[in-house]
Design an enzyme around this catalytic site. Structure first.
Site, PDB file in Angstrom:
ATOM      1  N   HIS A   1     -11.438  19.916 -65.488  1.00 38.07           N
ATOM      2  CA  HIS A   1     -10.122  20.540 -65.345  1.00 38.07           C
ATOM      3  C   HIS A   1     -10.285  22.055 -65.297  1.00 38.07           C
ATOM      4  O   HIS A   1     -11.176  22.597 -65.946  1.00 38.07           O
ATOM      5  CB  HIS A   1      -9.242  20.169 -66.550  1.00 38.07           C
ATOM      6  CG  HIS A   1      -7.975  20.974 -66.651  1.00 38.07           C
ATOM      7  ND1 HIS A   1      -6.875  20.690 -65.905  1.00 38.07           N
ATOM      8  CD2 HIS A   1      -7.667  22.074 -67.394  1.00 38.07           C
ATOM      9  CE1 HIS A   1      -5.920  21.578 -66.188  1.00 38.07           C
ATOM     10  NE2 HIS A   1      -6.376  22.416 -67.091  1.00 38.07           N
TER      11      HIS A   1
ATOM     12  N   LYS B   1     -14.252  16.488 -68.592  1.00 36.73           N
ATOM     13  CA  LYS B   1     -13.446  15.310 -68.906  1.00 36.73           C
ATOM     14  C   LYS B   1     -14.307  14.143 -69.413  1.00 36.73           C
ATOM     15  O   LYS B   1     -15.533  14.178 -69.302  1.00 36.73           O
ATOM     16  CB  LYS B   1     -12.649  14.916 -67.663  1.00 36.73           C
ATOM     17  CG  LYS B   1     -11.638  15.986 -67.229  1.00 36.73           C
ATOM     18  CD  LYS B   1     -10.792  15.504 -66.065  1.00 36.73           C
ATOM     19  CE  LYS B   1      -9.768  16.542 -65.660  1.00 36.73           C
ATOM     20  NZ  LYS B   1      -8.822  16.044 -64.625  1.00 36.73           N
TER      21      LYS B   1
ATOM     22  N   ASN C   1     -12.011  13.077 -62.168  1.00 37.46           N
ATOM     23  CA  ASN C   1     -12.548  14.164 -61.339  1.00 37.46           C
ATOM     24  C   ASN C   1     -13.359  15.176 -62.139  1.00 37.46           C
ATOM     25  O   ASN C   1     -13.432  16.348 -61.806  1.00 37.46           O
ATOM     26  CB  ASN C   1     -11.437  14.824 -60.515  1.00 37.46           C
ATOM     27  CG  ASN C   1     -10.389  15.509 -61.372  1.00 37.46           C
ATOM     28  OD1 ASN C   1     -10.453  15.443 -62.600  1.00 37.46           O
ATOM     29  ND2 ASN C   1      -9.441  16.179 -60.745  1.00 37.46           N
TER      30      ASN C   1
ATOM     31  N   TYR D   1      -1.013  17.688 -71.124  1.00 36.39           N
ATOM     32  CA  TYR D   1      -0.570  17.524 -69.728  1.00 36.39           C
ATOM     33  C   TYR D   1       0.948  17.364 -69.615  1.00 36.39           C
ATOM     34  O   TYR D   1       1.431  16.745 -68.659  1.00 36.39           O
ATOM     35  CB  TYR D   1      -1.278  16.322 -69.093  1.00 36.39           C
ATOM     36  CG  TYR D   1      -2.693  16.610 -68.615  1.00 36.39           C
ATOM     37  CD1 TYR D   1      -2.925  17.470 -67.543  1.00 36.39           C
ATOM     38  CD2 TYR D   1      -3.798  16.020 -69.219  1.00 36.39           C
ATOM     39  CE1 TYR D   1      -4.212  17.741 -67.082  1.00 36.39           C
ATOM     40  CE2 TYR D   1      -5.097  16.275 -68.769  1.00 36.39           C
ATOM     41  CZ  TYR D   1      -5.292  17.135 -67.691  1.00 36.39           C
ATOM     42  OH  TYR D   1      -6.557  17.396 -67.225  1.00 36.39           O
TER      43      TYR D   1
ATOM     44  N   GLU E   1      -3.079  26.799 -72.434  1.00 40.12           N
ATOM     45  CA  GLU E   1      -4.079  25.737 -72.594  1.00 40.12           C
ATOM     46  C   GLU E   1      -5.205  26.176 -73.536  1.00 40.12           C
ATOM     47  O   GLU E   1      -5.719  25.373 -74.327  1.00 40.12           O
ATOM     48  CB  GLU E   1      -4.640  25.356 -71.221  1.00 40.12           C
ATOM     49  CG  GLU E   1      -3.584  24.707 -70.335  1.00 40.12           C
ATOM     50  CD  GLU E   1      -4.078  24.385 -68.932  1.00 40.12           C
ATOM     51  OE1 GLU E   1      -5.238  24.707 -68.591  1.00 40.12           O
ATOM     52  OE2 GLU E   1      -3.295  23.791 -68.166  1.00 40.12           O
TER      53      GLU E   1
HETATM   54  P1  CMP Z   1      -6.354  18.280 -63.416  1.00 38.21           P
HETATM   55  O1  CMP Z   1      -6.779  19.510 -62.710  1.00 38.21           O
HETATM   56  O2  CMP Z   1      -6.946  18.011 -64.734  1.00 38.21           O
HETATM   57  O3  CMP Z   1      -4.765  18.272 -63.568  1.00 38.21           O
HETATM   58  C1  CMP Z   1      -3.973  17.102 -63.514  1.00 38.21           C
HETATM   59  C2  CMP Z   1      -4.765  15.880 -63.236  1.00 38.21           C
HETATM   60  O4  CMP Z   1      -4.051  14.720 -62.857  1.00 38.21           O
HETATM   61  C3  CMP Z   1      -5.679  16.145 -62.079  1.00 38.21           C
HETATM   62  O5  CMP Z   1      -6.706  17.038 -62.472  1.00 38.21           O
HETATM   63  C4  CMP Z   1      -6.136  14.732 -61.707  1.00 38.21           C
HETATM   64  O6  CMP Z   1      -7.314  14.342 -62.361  1.00 38.21           O
HETATM   65  C5  CMP Z   1      -5.008  13.852 -62.241  1.00 38.21           C
HETATM   66  N1  CMP Z   1      -4.431  13.030 -61.207  1.00 38.21           N
HETATM   67  C6  CMP Z   1      -4.492  11.696 -61.163  1.00 38.21           C
HETATM   68  N2  CMP Z   1      -3.882  11.226 -60.071  1.00 38.21           N
HETATM   69  C7  CMP Z   1      -3.428  12.299 -59.391  1.00 38.21           C
HETATM   70  C8  CMP Z   1      -2.701  12.463 -58.184  1.00 38.21           C
HETATM   71  N3  CMP Z   1      -2.330  11.421 -57.446  1.00 38.21           N
HETATM   72  N4  CMP Z   1      -2.406  13.715 -57.789  1.00 38.21           N
HETATM   73  C9  CMP Z   1      -2.785  14.797 -58.541  1.00 38.21           C
HETATM   74  N5  CMP Z   1      -3.457  14.686 -59.702  1.00 38.21           N
HETATM   75  C10 CMP Z   1      -3.785  13.455 -60.122  1.00 38.21           C
END
Ligand code: CMP
Length: 141
Positions: A116, A10, A113, A50, A127
């Protein structure tokens, strides 16, 4: 069970100069990189990727963040790739991620984070095609 998954390093990963460090974990865990590129998503592209999260409270923040700078999508191959990769990266919220996982090591927050990973074989295919359309037809692997 499929042998492929889609990951994205990311924008926080790219900003923190962690492409190499994170990719090293991925390769050392036995994943083969089948496709890889550096791209900057538009807001609309991030919203498309997303799309399943549209309507969730974090959708706006997530898509703004994912379009805030370049990211590195990759298609990865390993036996049982989706589950194996989710174990490697750890829980969505790095505070809950196991010791030694990529998110525990490098991520700051649930929103930023680092990485992904597809959550199912079906989504891995969708994806993967989103970033690398026609790859299945390329015939190189
Ligand atoms: P990812 O695995 O990329 O898939 C969806 C993303 O939404 C997740 O990682 C997080 O980075 C993001 N996200 C942000 N806020 C939240 C939340 N409260 N709960 C879950 N996902 C979140």
């Amino acid at each position: 069970m499929s042998n492929r998954t889609l990951t994205i390093l990311k924008p926080d990963c790219v900003r923190k100069n962690l492409i190499g460090a994170v990719t090293k974990h991925v390769e050392e865990a036995g994943f083969k990189i089948l496709a890889m590129k550096l791209v900057k998503l538009t807001k609309a592209e991030a919203e498309g990727f997303y799309g399943v999260h549209r309507g969730r409270p974090f959708f706006e923040e997530l898509t703004t963040f994912m379009s805030s700078g370049p990211c590195v999508p990759m298609i990865l191959e390993k036996e049982n790739a989706v589950a194996a990769f989710r174990t490697l990266i750890g829980a969505t919220n790095p505070a809950n991620a196991d010791e030694g996982t990529i998110r525990r090591l490098y991520a700051d927050s649930v929103g930023e984070n680092i990485i992904h990973g597809s959550d199912s074989d079906e989504n891995a295919l969708i994806e993967g095609n989103y970033f690398f359309p026609g790859m299945e037809l390329a015939g190189n692997w």
